[in-house]
Design a protein around this motif. Structure first.
Motif, mmCIF file in Angstrom:
data_model
loop_
_atom_site.group_PDB
_atom_site.id
_atom_site.type_symbol
_atom_site.label_atom_id
_atom_site.label_comp_id
_atom_site.label_asym_id
_atom_site.label_seq_id
_atom_site.Cartn_x
_atom_site.Cartn_y
_atom_site.Cartn_z
ATOM 1 N N MET A 1 0.838 -1.175 0.000
ATOM 2 C CA MET A 1 0.000 0.000 0.000
ATOM 3 C C MET A 1 0.884 1.240 0.000
ATOM 4 S SD MET A 1 -3.184 0.456 -0.196
ATOM 5 C CE MET A 1 -3.711 -1.160 0.345
ATOM 6 N N LYS A 2 0.509 2.288 -0.704
ATOM 7 C CA LYS A 2 1.333 3.493 -0.848
ATOM 8 C C LYS A 2 0.588 4.697 -0.260
ATOM 9 C CE LYS A 2 3.595 0.753 -3.702
ATOM 10 N NZ LYS A 2 4.876 0.157 -3.432
ATOM 11 N N LEU A 3 1.356 5.617 0.379
ATOM 12 C CA LEU A 3 0.752 6.828 0.929
ATOM 13 C C LEU A 3 1.453 8.050 0.367
ATOM 14 C CD1 LEU A 3 -1.299 7.979 2.938
ATOM 15 C CD2 LEU A 3 0.517 8.066 4.616
ATOM 16 N N ASN A 4 0.676 8.996 -0.099
ATOM 17 C CA ASN A 4 1.225 10.221 -0.658
ATOM 18 C C ASN A 4 1.842 11.079 0.453
ATOM 19 O OD1 ASN A 4 1.707 12.600 -2.031
ATOM 20 N ND2 ASN A 4 -0.199 12.464 -3.213
ATOM 21 N N LYS A 5 3.080 11.551 0.217
ATOM 22 C CA LYS A 5 3.758 12.384 1.219
ATOM 23 C C LYS A 5 3.471 13.873 1.038
ATOM 24 C CE LYS A 5 7.489 9.147 2.169
ATOM 25 N NZ LYS A 5 8.943 8.901 2.163
ATOM 26 N N ARG A 6 2.619 14.232 0.080
ATOM 27 C CA ARG A 6 2.250 15.637 -0.064
ATOM 28 C C ARG A 6 1.454 16.101 1.151
ATOM 29 N NH1 ARG A 6 -0.801 15.102 -5.629
ATOM 30 N NH2 ARG A 6 -1.486 13.290 -4.462
ATOM 31 N N LYS A 7 1.340 17.421 1.328
ATOM 32 C CA LYS A 7 0.605 17.972 2.464
ATOM 33 C C LYS A 7 -0.854 17.539 2.387
ATOM 34 C CE LYS A 7 -0.388 22.259 4.889
ATOM 35 N NZ LYS A 7 -0.241 23.735 4.893
ATOM 36 N N LEU A 8 -1.356 17.000 3.495
ATOM 37 C CA LEU A 8 -2.728 16.518 3.526
ATOM 38 C C LEU A 8 -3.689 17.688 3.695
ATOM 39 C CD1 LEU A 8 -2.181 13.452 5.857
ATOM 40 C CD2 LEU A 8 -2.529 13.423 3.387
ATOM 41 N N ALA B 1 -7.993 -0.247 3.710
ATOM 42 C CA ALA B 1 -7.275 0.621 2.777
ATOM 43 C C ALA B 1 -7.570 0.229 1.336
ATOM 44 C CB ALA B 1 -5.775 0.543 3.059
ATOM 45 N N LYS B 2 -7.635 -1.074 1.092
ATOM 46 C CA LYS B 2 -7.946 -1.558 -0.263
ATOM 47 C C LYS B 2 -9.359 -1.150 -0.672
ATOM 48 C CE LYS B 2 -8.087 -5.774 -3.052
ATOM 49 N NZ LYS B 2 -7.930 -7.250 -3.050
ATOM 50 N N ASP C 1 3.657 2.589 7.362
ATOM 51 C CA ASP C 1 3.452 2.933 8.774
ATOM 52 C C ASP C 1 2.545 4.143 8.943
ATOM 53 O OD1 ASP C 1 5.020 0.835 9.549
ATOM 54 O OD2 ASP C 1 6.857 2.027 9.721
ATOM 55 N N VAL C 2 2.759 5.171 8.101
ATOM 56 C CA VAL C 2 1.931 6.373 8.194
ATOM 57 C C VAL C 2 0.478 6.044 7.864
ATOM 58 C CG1 VAL C 2 1.573 8.702 7.300
ATOM 59 C CG2 VAL C 2 3.889 7.850 7.676
ATOM 60 N N LEU C 3 0.284 5.246 6.818
ATOM 61 C CA LEU C 3 -1.075 4.850 6.433
ATOM 62 C C LEU C 3 -1.752 4.097 7.576
ATOM 63 C CD1 LEU C 3 -3.325 4.497 4.359
ATOM 64 C CD2 LEU C 3 -2.174 2.441 3.561
ATOM 65 N N ARG C 4 -1.035 3.153 8.168
ATOM 66 C CA ARG C 4 -1.595 2.383 9.277
ATOM 67 C C ARG C 4 -1.996 3.306 10.434
ATOM 68 N NH1 ARG C 4 2.489 -0.468 10.365
ATOM 69 N NH2 ARG C 4 1.988 -2.416 9.284
ATOM 70 N N ASN C 5 -1.132 4.255 10.758
ATOM 71 C CA ASN C 5 -1.409 5.149 11.888
ATOM 72 C C ASN C 5 -2.647 6.005 11.655
ATOM 73 O OD1 ASN C 5 0.817 4.159 13.222
ATOM 74 N ND2 ASN C 5 2.199 5.796 12.535
ATOM 75 N N ALA D 1 -6.038 5.436 13.933
ATOM 76 C CA ALA D 1 -6.555 6.527 14.765
ATOM 77 C C ALA D 1 -8.056 6.695 14.564
ATOM 78 C CB ALA D 1 -5.825 7.826 14.428
ATOM 79 N N GLN D 2 -8.500 6.618 13.318
ATOM 80 C CA GLN D 2 -9.930 6.763 13.041
ATOM 81 C C GLN D 2 -10.718 5.546 13.514
ATOM 82 O OE1 GLN D 2 -11.271 9.658 12.098
ATOM 83 N NE2 GLN D 2 -9.126 10.301 12.320
ATOM 84 N N LEU D 3 -10.130 4.360 13.419
ATOM 85 C CA LEU D 3 -10.800 3.154 13.912
ATOM 86 C C LEU D 3 -11.001 3.243 15.424
ATOM 87 C CD1 LEU D 3 -8.977 0.369 11.849
ATOM 88 C CD2 LEU D 3 -11.329 1.153 11.559
ATOM 89 N N THR D 4 -9.969 3.711 16.132
ATOM 90 C CA THR D 4 -10.080 3.864 17.589
ATOM 91 C C THR D 4 -11.201 4.831 17.944
ATOM 92 O OG1 THR D 4 -7.723 3.415 17.839
ATOM 93 C CG2 THR D 4 -8.828 4.527 19.673
ATOM 94 N N GLU D 5 -11.299 5.928 17.190
ATOM 95 C CA GLU D 5 -12.355 6.910 17.447
ATOM 96 C C GLU D 5 -13.731 6.312 17.192
ATOM 97 O OE1 GLU D 5 -13.635 11.298 15.756
ATOM 98 O OE2 GLU D 5 -11.490 10.828 15.940
ATOM 99 N N LEU D 6 -13.864 5.530 16.135
ATOM 100 C CA LEU D 6 -15.154 4.904 15.815
ATOM 101 C C LEU D 6 -15.534 3.860 16.856
ATOM 102 C CD1 LEU D 6 -14.745 4.562 11.931
ATOM 103 C CD2 LEU D 6 -16.458 5.957 13.117
ATOM 104 N N VAL D 7 -14.531 3.151 17.402
ATOM 105 C CA VAL D 7 -14.805 2.185 18.475
ATOM 106 C C VAL D 7 -15.295 2.916 19.717
ATOM 107 C CG1 VAL D 7 -13.743 0.553 20.095
ATOM 108 C CG2 VAL D 7 -13.222 0.403 17.648
#
Length: 762
Positions: free
Chosen positions: A1-8, A38-39, A60-64, A68-74
């Motif tokens: 899985m790939k994550l864009n490093k541009r400013k979010l 993610a898929k 790692d960034v994608l996972r984090n 974080a959002q999964l924890t909030e939804l839980v």
């Protein structure tokens, strides 16, 4: 899985949370880990896919971010962690989307791939859904030990809006009564929308509206097909009933007509030339479209170069053209008893793309170097030009194989020897041998059946089958296992590492059998003295093959073959490869029939894309195309079966009062189904017509049982029947027991069978 490093973007967390909820709501019963989520986001949410994914890895960034959002939804109690690292939507009022199947009594079942069982819908809760519509269901609270039930609250998408049936005009009111026992409502037609249709006509109607306050939908007549019972009208009605159009749009026909027949020198120069190598086709005697040809050339090393040449439809049918969109919608050709309704216009299917003899044709080919024992030594895939030297029918080729002389007899014999070696090896590695008998009709000049015969598979059929299976298997393996540019003679670790198994492709998959169904079938087969080994999947396939050999030529053959097939999962198209259990292949696709199957066209396009070093295509669109093609295949099969059933009823119209030998092929609470031994025509003996006792269904024993005398009629029993009644409109046949019918007319047992009662042809 790939994550864009541009400013979010500033609203990134809000967008990601919404995307996660969208994924969970799409699959409310299924648990996911972060990679699966993610898929799903990548497939379902274009905005998030553009933000998250490009060519630079940062797992790692994608996972984090996702975690974080999964924890909030839980914490919000929106989702729950069912096992470590896997999350699922917390059930509240549960809504399920799925396809509805309506039974003949008006009740229905809704299928959703994530839900563990089909959802039962009582007739009063189907709203205004029609068979195969996509619906939204509200689930009822489930009682322990009971099936899932619900209520249709919305029709999301109509499977079709055009229906065939008979026009009924009473006073100033007109209705069309749709054909088929799954159409539960008549369609109201205003007088000015009859478009010339008269009372009793067979016609096609388009449903224009169905408001919730309307008891019946409203519609307008599009086309009058003829009178009920007329062959052409009935065959066209069967097509409409199963959701297939009766003609190509003018735009599609015009696009096809503009395609040149001549092949340019520039196009020939881009292709591998097979025109001087012995090449021929082998097809049914009545075939008009020739998808595939075989070439054979003996090499200096004693091996053989065998080419499986497939019509290069994707060269002519350009992606997103009118032709392409129409082919996608149809997805398949349909083979009715008396006609073929092609996926492509005749200019393409019977001319430009068809590999006709003595003509140069463009192909997409799979070329294999093999020895005489069927061992595969090398392979090549690419675009070619061929010249077919001869067109064989299966019957012609069989004569050559049996007599060992004639045109290309040596080449046919070599191919047959290699095919038999491959077939033997295939069965040894778990492939199941289902040579299902096909019913064929002899028709007169107006399409009326004057005879029935059973099609037998012989060596010439198996020869073609094996080489088509080889091409389908190796193309799928080439893309799915090794990646493009990996060839059989390059087994280096570097080659495999450079081309990982991540490329999107269209597979033909077949799941392992349901254990309960196969156990039930094994118990039934045991009643006839046959034993199945259920210990492993390989043992099962071997014992089924043994069973197929043992029942060959016996009265129970067709019934046990049919029940064995019913106990298996259904094959379908998917981008998610799980292998093909029935064939015993790890990778399998459909590549060899692009004139008549749209998934084959997609396989050609994807293969060429990867041969050109293209990156993997996104799977989402292709997966939707696979689901669409699988559903249209089911519709086409139903149309074909309905046309066979119609001809069987027609055939027995002229045999009222005649006696036939049959086998009990099914039992139910209202009767037993009988399949005639010679013609495979199936009809019903109603329990209420059995006068010697009161009979009840014994489901566990697959029989009906008399309550007073204890007499049993079991599934698979031989039985003699009399044709009592035929109903063309309902496509039904009624039989009576010969013994009871004999007694009713006081005919001695030594007398001859009743003479055939002749009726005029419709």
């Amino acid at each position: 899985m790939k994550l864009n490093k541009r400013k979010l973007p500033a609203n990134f967390t809000t967008l990601l949370k919404a995307a996660l909820l969208k994924a969970f709501n799409k699959h409310p019963f299924k648990p996911f880990n972060y990679k699966q989520l993610a898929k799903l986001i990548n497939q379902m949410d274009e905005e998030m896919a553009m933000i998250l994914f490009d060519d630079r890895p940062d797992e790692d960034v994608l996972r984090n971010h996702i975690q974080a959002q999964l924890t909030e939804l839980v914490n919000e109690k929106t989702i729950e962690e069912v096992i470590r690292g896997k999350y699922r939507l917390v059930p509240k009022t549960i809504y399920v989307e799925g396809r509805i199947e309506i039974t003949s009594n008006g009740s229905a079942y809704v299928m959703n791939e994530d839900y563990e069982k089909d959802i039962y819908i009582a007739p009063r809760y189907t709203l205004n859904a029609l068979n195969n519509d996509t619906v939204k269901v509200s689930l009822f609270a489930r009682r322990s030990g009971h099936r899932s039930e619900g209520e249709v609250i919305e029709v999301i998408k109509r499977a079709r809006t055009e229906f065939a049936g008979v026009v009924q005009i009473v006073s100033k009111h007109a209705f069309l009564v749709p054909d088929g026992n799954k159409a539960t409502v008549d369609i109201f037609i205003l007088p000015h929308k009859l478009n010339g249709a008269k009372h009793g006509d067979k016609a096609v109607v388009r449903m224009t509206e169905w408001r919730k306050d309307m008891h019946n939908p409203a519609g307008e007549i599009l086309q009058v097909l003829g009178r009920p019972g007329e062959n052409n009208a009935e065959m066209q009605a069967i097509l409409v009933e199963n959701g297939f159009p009766l003609a190509f749009p003018e735009e599609v026909e015009a696009e096809a007509e503009n395609i040149p027949i001549e092949i340019s020198k520039e196009e020939i120069a881009r292709r591998r030339d097979f025109r001087k190598i012995t090449t021929f086709t082998i097809d049914p005697v009545d075939a008009k479209d020739f998808d595939d040809a075989l070439s054979i050339e003996k090499l200096e090393n004693g091996n053989y170069s065998i080419g499986i040449h497939i019509a290069d439809v994707s060269h002519y049918v350009i992606n997103d053209s009118a032709l392409d969109k129409e082919a996608y919608d149809r997805a398949t050709s349909i083979y009715l008893v008396d006609r073929v309704i092609p996926m492509l216009p005749e200019k393409l299917s019977n001319n430009v793309c068809s590999l006709r003899p003595k003509e140069e044709k463009l192909c997409f080919s799979a070329v294999f170097e093999m020895d005489i024992h069927g061992k595969l030594l090398n392979e090549w895939f690419g675009r070619t030009i061929i010249f077919s030297d001869h067109r064989f029918t299966y019957e012609d080729a069989q004569v050559m194989l049996e007599n060992k002389k004639g045109l290309f007899a040596d080449e046919l014999k070599t191919l047959d020897t290699i095919a038999k070696a491959m077939r033997k090896d295939r069965f040894a590695h778990g492939s199941i041998n289902f040579d299902k008998t096909e019913v064929k009709f002899k028709l007169d000049e107006v399409g009326y059946p004057i005879g029935v015969y059973l099609k037998e598979m012989k060596d010439s059929n198996h020869l073609i089958e094996e080489f088509m299976l080889l091409a389908n298997k190796r193309v799928a393996t080439f893309v799915g296992k090794f990646g493009a540019n990996y060839y059989l003679n390059d087994k280096s670790a570097d080659a495999k590492q450079q081309h990982p198994h991540t490329k999107t492709f269209v597979y033909r998959i077949h799941d392992v059998p349901d254990p309960d169904k196969i156990k039930q079938f094994a118990q039934f087969a045991a009643r006839f003295g046959y034993k199945l080994d259920l210990q492993t999947e390989k043992n099962l396939s071997k014992s089924i093959n043994k069973l197929m050999q043992e029942i060959s030529g016996k009265p129970e053959q067709n019934m046990l073959e049919t029940l064995a097939i019913r106990s298996m999962a259904k094959a379908k198209y998917s981008t998610e490869n799980i292998g093909h259990y029935g064939l015993g292949f790890e990778f399998y696709s459909h590549f060899t029939s692009p004139i008549r199957r749209y998934p084959d066209v997609l396989a050609h396009r994807l293969l060429q894309h990867y041969l050109d070093n293209g990156k993997s295509e996104k799977a989402n669109w292709y997966e939707q195309a696979c689901k669409h093609a699988s559903l249209k295949e089911v519709n086409a099969t139903e149309a074909e079966r309905t046309s066979i059933k119609y001809k069987q009823v027609q055939f027995l119209e002229n045999h009222i009062g005649d006696t036939f030998d049959g086998v009990i092929s099914g039992v139910s609470e209202w009767g037993m189904f009988i399949e005639l031994t010679e013609s495979m025509c199936e009809g019903l003996i109603r329990l209420r017509d059995l006068a010697d006792d009161y009979y009840e269904l014994d489901e566990k024993s697959y029989c009906i049982r008399g309550t007073r005398k204890g007499k049993k009629y079991r599934l698979g029993d031989s039985i003699k029947v009399v044709v009592k009644k035929t109903d063309l409109e309902r496509r039904q046949i009624e039989f009576g027991l010969y013994d009871e019918f004999e007694q009713s007319v006081r005919m001695p047992t030594s007398a001859k069978p009743l003479a055939t009662k002749k009726y005029k042809k419709r």
